[in-house]
Motif scaffolding. Structure first.
Motif, PDB file in Angstrom:
ATOM      1  N   VAL A 766      17.686  22.282  31.300  1.00  0.00           N
ATOM      2  CA  VAL A 766      18.732  23.174  30.811  1.00  0.00           C
ATOM      3  C   VAL A 766      19.005  24.260  31.840  1.00  0.00           C
ATOM      4  N   PHE A 767      20.297  24.498  32.094  1.00  0.00           N
ATOM      5  CA  PHE A 767      20.750  25.613  32.929  1.00  0.00           C
ATOM      6  C   PHE A 767      21.715  26.452  32.093  1.00  0.00           C
ATOM      7  N   ILE A 768      21.424  27.727  31.943  1.00  0.00           N
ATOM      8  CA  ILE A 768      22.296  28.644  31.204  1.00  0.00           C
ATOM      9  C   ILE A 768      22.536  29.862  32.078  1.00  0.00           C
ATOM     10  N   GLY A 769      23.797  30.303  32.152  1.00  0.00           N
ATOM     11  CA  GLY A 769      24.083  31.452  33.007  1.00  0.00           C
ATOM     12  C   GLY A 769      25.242  32.295  32.519  1.00  0.00           C
ATOM     13  N   TYR A 770      25.192  33.577  32.886  1.00  0.00           N
ATOM     14  CA  TYR A 770      26.269  34.532  32.623  1.00  0.00           C
ATOM     15  C   TYR A 770      26.471  35.357  33.890  1.00  0.00           C
ATOM     16  N   LYS A 771      27.726  35.731  34.156  1.00  0.00           N
ATOM     17  CA  LYS A 771      27.963  36.704  35.226  1.00  0.00           C
ATOM     18  C   LYS A 771      29.211  37.517  34.897  1.00  0.00           C
ATOM     19  N   SER A 772      29.222  38.745  35.419  1.00  0.00           N
ATOM     20  CA  SER A 772      30.322  39.648  35.115  1.00  0.00           C
ATOM     21  C   SER A 772      30.380  40.739  36.176  1.00  0.00           C
ATOM     22  N   ASP A 773      31.591  41.248  36.432  1.00  0.00           N
ATOM     23  CA  ASP A 773      31.721  42.409  37.322  1.00  0.00           C
ATOM     24  C   ASP A 773      30.944  43.575  36.723  1.00  0.00           C
ATOM     25  N   PHE A 774      30.266  44.340  37.614  1.00  0.00           N
ATOM     26  CA  PHE A 774      29.391  45.397  37.107  1.00  0.00           C
ATOM     27  C   PHE A 774      29.235  46.463  38.179  1.00  0.00           C
ATOM     28  N   GLU A 775      29.299  47.710  37.768  1.00  0.00           N
ATOM     29  CA  GLU A 775      29.140  48.817  38.724  1.00  0.00           C
ATOM     30  C   GLU A 775      27.729  48.821  39.307  1.00  0.00           C
ATOM     31  N   PHE A 776      27.649  48.951  40.636  1.00  0.00           N
ATOM     32  CA  PHE A 776      26.330  48.987  41.276  1.00  0.00           C
ATOM     33  C   PHE A 776      25.786  50.407  41.285  1.00  0.00           C
ATOM     34  N   SER A 777      24.523  50.517  40.890  1.00  0.00           N
ATOM     35  CA  SER A 777      23.754  51.749  41.039  1.00  0.00           C
ATOM     36  C   SER A 777      22.295  51.344  41.074  1.00  0.00           C
ATOM     37  N   LEU A 778      21.449  52.239  41.553  1.00  0.00           N
ATOM     38  CA  LEU A 778      20.023  51.919  41.591  1.00  0.00           C
ATOM     39  C   LEU A 778      19.480  51.696  40.186  1.00  0.00           C
ATOM     40  N   LYS A 779      19.947  52.489  39.227  1.00  0.00           N
ATOM     41  CA  LYS A 779      19.500  52.298  37.849  1.00  0.00           C
ATOM     42  C   LYS A 779      19.955  50.945  37.319  1.00  0.00           C
ATOM     43  N   ASN A 780      21.205  50.599  37.551  1.00  0.00           N
ATOM     44  CA  ASN A 780      21.696  49.315  37.066  1.00  0.00           C
ATOM     45  C   ASN A 780      20.983  48.145  37.734  1.00  0.00           C
ATOM     46  N   GLU A 781      20.611  48.328  39.008  1.00  0.00           N
ATOM     47  CA  GLU A 781      19.868  47.274  39.703  1.00  0.00           C
ATOM     48  C   GLU A 781      18.519  47.037  39.030  1.00  0.00           C
ATOM     49  N   ILE A 782      17.848  48.122  38.660  1.00  0.00           N
ATOM     50  CA  ILE A 782      16.560  47.997  37.975  1.00  0.00           C
ATOM     51  C   ILE A 782      16.747  47.416  36.580  1.00  0.00           C
ATOM     52  N   LEU A 783      17.787  47.853  35.877  1.00  0.00           N
ATOM     53  CA  LEU A 783      18.053  47.327  34.542  1.00  0.00           C
ATOM     54  C   LEU A 783      18.322  45.830  34.580  1.00  0.00           C
ATOM     55  N   ALA A 784      19.071  45.384  35.569  1.00  0.00           N
ATOM     56  CA  ALA A 784      19.367  43.955  35.669  1.00  0.00           C
ATOM     57  C   ALA A 784      18.090  43.143  35.809  1.00  0.00           C
ATOM     58  N   LYS A 785      17.213  43.594  36.694  1.00  0.00           N
ATOM     59  CA  LYS A 785      15.937  42.888  36.861  1.00  0.00           C
ATOM     60  C   LYS A 785      15.114  42.940  35.583  1.00  0.00           C
TER      61      LYS A 785
END
Length: 935
Positions: A766-785
């Motif tokens: 199974v392969f499941i994925g989502y992607k979307s435009d998103f503002e880059f910030s250090l906080k958002n980078e950590i949240l994504a991970k």
């Protein structure tokens, strides 16, 4: 959990020429005083090793001298099953208590907490755990429970059956089935043949609870156990705690004998031909089994081991020279000497033939081996080998305080399980230097003749259906013919007396500007050719220097017809050598040195990466100079590379996972996207040697377009004149480039596809994925991970533990800054095909639960604590300082500033996770792609 590969390569013992001293070959090998070893009255052995290689952290091991070889016929798979059960309830940690307790303090299951089962041992580990008093006691209590206090409840046993079935399914590949067919030959019909650790699924799915408990009580006992504590600890304190906590574990009366299975000798050569529908490339293994000494080793054993390592290295180098000829029927060849079983080693010639060239390839390999058997080695070969070993061993001594916990643990395991001395490196080095001072070419030759015995031989052929596979009769006849062929000439070594920079004129430049960045302790040098070098001295890892040269552009600046050829650029450049020298000649020139460089062209940038020890920094910079000024493109190497590529195409043609990956790529990007071409014959036809040269010349033509980063154990006074000589002297055009956004979109906003493929072993994927435009910030980078890591915990609990439908899901979530700011979440797993729909529904449910704010606080706590733990531990290594420089000068922030990481992590909330996932899912592109077996 992982179980070890069947064949392990022994650690090479390094050596040197030096001042001669009288050798007592019967003397024991000097043992290290760095490790504290003891045995409790109940028979349990303990090891304690103090090292601050990772500050304020320790690793904990329990080594069970117990493996699948001890199973009865009706217990096949229970040693491995028992390993799983250690994580499913102990006296002091019920259920998932071991994992939950350690994960709350930042440890990660699979990465920091794991275990493996092999034929002869089972080893558990908890790595890089912070050394707070509480956690030291906790980890020792876990080891205590793993020793003798597993609960083995009916419910947990039944829950784990499905997990192990899915682990078995994930390993049922073509190569594994080939291995199974060859076991009778490899182990000469001994008990090893029927004791692969994964076991038999009929037994795993149906054994009585008592059978597992009986195996546990028979074999998990103190006289067959060692514990090891390695890290930033007080040795005396740990020893006192071990004595207090472990001495009360009862000793088993009248224990079963811990027998060792010997592999029977064979006078006649054994042979097997193994084939599989999903294996389309061949290989031949010609091996000779030798008994292994399992009593205490002495200097004579050390000498024998060193000479054996020399022999395999020199033979493999000769084979590598043959591989440089594109006309050879060989794709690969090497010689090794290493572990086969607890009581045997094996001397092996391995060859990888071109399609339908098995006979010819094997003949070349056997002939080259016999050339050495008949004539020995040249003095130049021996001298280069001694030089390389001297260099390596000197580096090991210099860097012994930087030895990883895992490397130390390997030495402890060898000592406990096989009586291999944990050596005092300095004292052993003095012995080794004396060995080499007195060593003769005849002794090396004699050892090879011992290794090339006419007894205990076997050949394993991985064949291909419909091909001309090597037969037993042809193999035996060929070997006999070559062994009796007196026309075979000695090897000729024609290379000597050259240096890396021979004949190259350099016009040094100079440093025109020098700037201190006190905020991060770095110095920036602007050179006369426009190149910029950022330098930071760091001795966190002694005798270690790293270099990176980075430039924007990459594939994004190439024409569409150039993109195929960039896929082979790095490999071809590595295979071509450097300057005036081929790859083979370069290895000879660099004998006795430790320096390495490589090049890479990515989507948005190109780079040169390198490393060296302190004494070889000049060689590192010379190689960097040559990467710009005199790169080498070897057309013969290109022809060899094309042969390997053709073999790879053949290899992947029936590989189910490759078919799945190709179908996934086409489903997402279509068949015409230039950035996502399938690796097939149409793509390979577009590879061009000339285009590789043009791309390289375009991407690596101007040092002023690169930023150089140098970090490590080299003083500024040593580095500056070398920068002026080798970096400032590189011709420059003073150009500045940037990347272009040529990113690809998925073919549709929502993609939902199902495929059915022919499989030898049915499985779902199974392969499941989502992607979307998103503002880059250090906080958002950590949240994504964090979203990916929180989901990983949820999927381990739901998909694996509750449903027993998969061995494990891989969850990855990232926020990209370039070429566009975009968030992406991907989930992938193999599974029971009958449970695909159920597991897919769970995946979507868990993702949407996060968007609804249904985040378990304990999962968020585990994830954030892991980030803080790992960041703190990273700071003890030079590689952190390299990241510091790159982030500061390329990304514009200081990773040492707590506001850029630690304070963000400490303040992330459930609401932050919810809001991020909601934004990701809102207006996102998504896919769900499922593979099932063809019925």
């Amino acid at each position: 959990m992982l179980f070890k590969n069947i064949l392990l390569i022994t650690v090479i013992l390094m050596s040197s020429k030096g001042v001669s001293q009288e050798l007592n070959l019967n003397a024991p090998i000097p043992a290290s005083t760095k490790v504290k070893k003891g045995v409790l009255p109940n028979g349990l052995t303990y090891y304690i090793y103090n090292t601050d290689v990772t500050k304020n952290a320790a690793s904990y091991y329990i080594i069970q001298n117990v493996g699948s070889i001890l199973e009865n016929d009706d217990q096949q798979g229970l040693a491995h099953f028992l390993e799983h059960m250690a994580f499913n309830g102990t006296e002091n940690f019920e259920g998932k208590g071991v994992l939950n307790t350690l994960q709350k303090h930042g440890a990660v299951f699979g990465k920091d907490i794991n275990a493996y089962t092999s034929f002869d041992e089972t080893v558990y580990n908890m790595n890089n755990i912070p050394t707070t008093p509480e956690l030291i006691d906790t980890c020792l209590l876990v080891l205590h429970d793993w020793s003798n206090y597993l609960l083995l409840t009916d419910e947990e046993i039944d829950a784990e059956r499905g997990v192990i079935k899915e682990e078995w399914r994930s390993r049922r590949t073509g190569p594994m089935r080939i291995l199974e067919q060859s076991l009778n030959t490899r182990f000469n019909h001994s008990k090893y043949v029927n004791r692969l650790p994964i076991g038999l699924m009929d037994i795993v799915e149906n054994f009585e609870y008592k059978a597992l408990r009986d195996f546990y009580h028979d074999w998990y006992r103190t006289d067959l156990q060692a514990i090891a504590v390695i890290g930033d600890v007080d040795v005396a304190q740990i020893e006192a705690k071990i004595k207090e906590k472990f001495s009360a574990i009862p000793k088993v009366d009248n224990p079963k004998e811990r027998f060792i299975v010997d592999i029977p000798d064979n006078e006649e050569m054994l042979f097997s031909l193994a084939m599989d529908e999903e294996v389309t490339t061949s290989g031949i293994n010609f091996s000779i089994r030798h008994p292994k000494k399992i009593t205490d080793r002495n200097v004579s054993d050390l000498k024998t081991s060193i000479i054996s390592s020399m022999i395999t290295g020199m033979l493999s180098s000769r084979m590598n020279e043959i591989l440089q000829n594109p006309e050879t029927p060989l794709l690969g060849a090497s010689v090794s000497y290493g572990k086969n079983s607890r009581s045997s080693n094996v001397f092996s010639l391995w060859v990888s033939p071109k399609p339908n060239k098995q006979y010819e390839a094997f003949k070349i390999g056997v002939k080259e081996l016999n050339r050495a058997v008949k004539h020995g080695f040249t003095q130049a070969e021996i001298d280069r080998t001694i030089s390389n070993y001297t260099n390596y061993y000197e580096n090991e001594i210099t860097g012994q305080d930087d030895k990883s916990h895992g490397s130390i643990a390997e030495g402890i395991k060898g000592n406990y399980l096989e009586n291999i001395t944990i050596p005092d490196l300095e004292e052993r080095f003095q012995i080794i230097k004396s060995i080499f001072e007195q060593l003769t070419a005849e002794e090396v030759h004699d050892r090879l003749k011992e290794l090339y015995s006419d007894k205990n031989r076997y050949i394993i052929v991985t064949g291909v259906k419909g091909n001309q596979n090597l037969s037993e009769e042809d193999a035996a006849s060929m070997i006999e013919s070559i062994e009796n062929d007196n026309s075979i000439k000695p090897y000729v070594d024609e290379f000597a007396g050259k240096t890396l920079m021979s004949g190259i004129a350099i016009k040094p430049g100079n440093i025109v500007k020098e700037t201190e960045t006190n905020e991060i302790g770095a110095t920036t040098f602007v050179l006369s050719n426009g190149a910029k070098v950022h330098f930071k001295f760091s001795k966190k890892n002694k005798n270690d220097v790293s270099l990176k040269a980075l430039s924007y552009g990459g594939v994004s600046l190439l024409n569409e017809d150039e993109i195929p050829s960039v896929r082979i650029l790095s490999d071809l450049v590595g295979k071509s050598g450097l300057g005036d020298y081929s790859a083979v000649e370069l290895n000879k020139i660099l004998a006795g040195k430790t320096a390495f460089t490589s090049v890479s062209v990515g989507q948005l940038s190109e780079s040169i990466s390198g490393s060296s020890v302190t004494k070889d920094v000049e060689t590192l910079l010379q190689m960097t100079f040559l990467r710009f000024v005199k790169p080498r493109f070897d057309e013969e190497a290109y022809k060899v590379q094309r042969g390997n590529i053709n073999n790879y195409l053949l290899k992947r043609s029936k590989d189910v996972d490759e078919k799945m990956n190709d179908s996934l790529t086409v489903a997402l990007y279509g068949k015409a996207d230039p950035n996502h071409r399938l690796f097939n014959s149409d793509l390979v036809k577009e590879f061009s040697f000339e285009k590789v040269k043009e791309i390289y010349s375009d991407r690596f033509n101007d040092p002023a377009d690169f930023e150089f980063f140098i970090v490590g154990d080299v003083k500024e006074a040593q580095l500056k004149p070398l920068l002026e000589k080798y970096i400032a002297s590189i011709p420059s055009q003073n150009t500045q480039e940037n990347w272009k956004d040529k990113s690809s979109s998925w073919v549709n906003k929502e993609i939902d596809k199902k495929f059915n493929l022919k499989m030898e072993v049915p499985k779902g994927k199974v392969f499941i994925g989502y992607k979307s435009d998103f503002e880059f910030s250090l906080k958002n980078e950590i949240l994504a991970k964090a979203i990916g890591d929180v989901l990983q915990l949820r999927f381990t609990q739901t998909l694996r533990e509750e449903e027993g439908g998969t061995y494990g899901a891989s969850t990855r979530s990232n926020l990209y800054k370039r070429p566009k700011s975009e968030a992406e979440l991907m989930v992938t797993f193999n599974c029971n095909p009958d449970k695909v729909e159920t597991l897919v529904e769970i995946v979507h449910r868990e993702i949407h639960k996060l968007a609804q704010g249904d985040v378990l606080p304990v999962d968020l706590e585990k994830t954030m604590n892991n980030y803080l733990k790992e960041r703190e531990q990273e700071k003890g290594y030079n590689r952190y300082e390299m990241d510091l420089l790159i982030d500061f000068f390329r990304e514009g922030y200081n990773r040492n500033d707590p506001n850029n990481f630690e304070n963000i992590v400490k303040n992330i909330t459930v609401n932050d996770i919810q809001e991020f996932v909601k934004k990701l899912l809102d207006n996102s592109s998504s896919f769900e792609i499922i593979f099932k077996p063809l019925k």
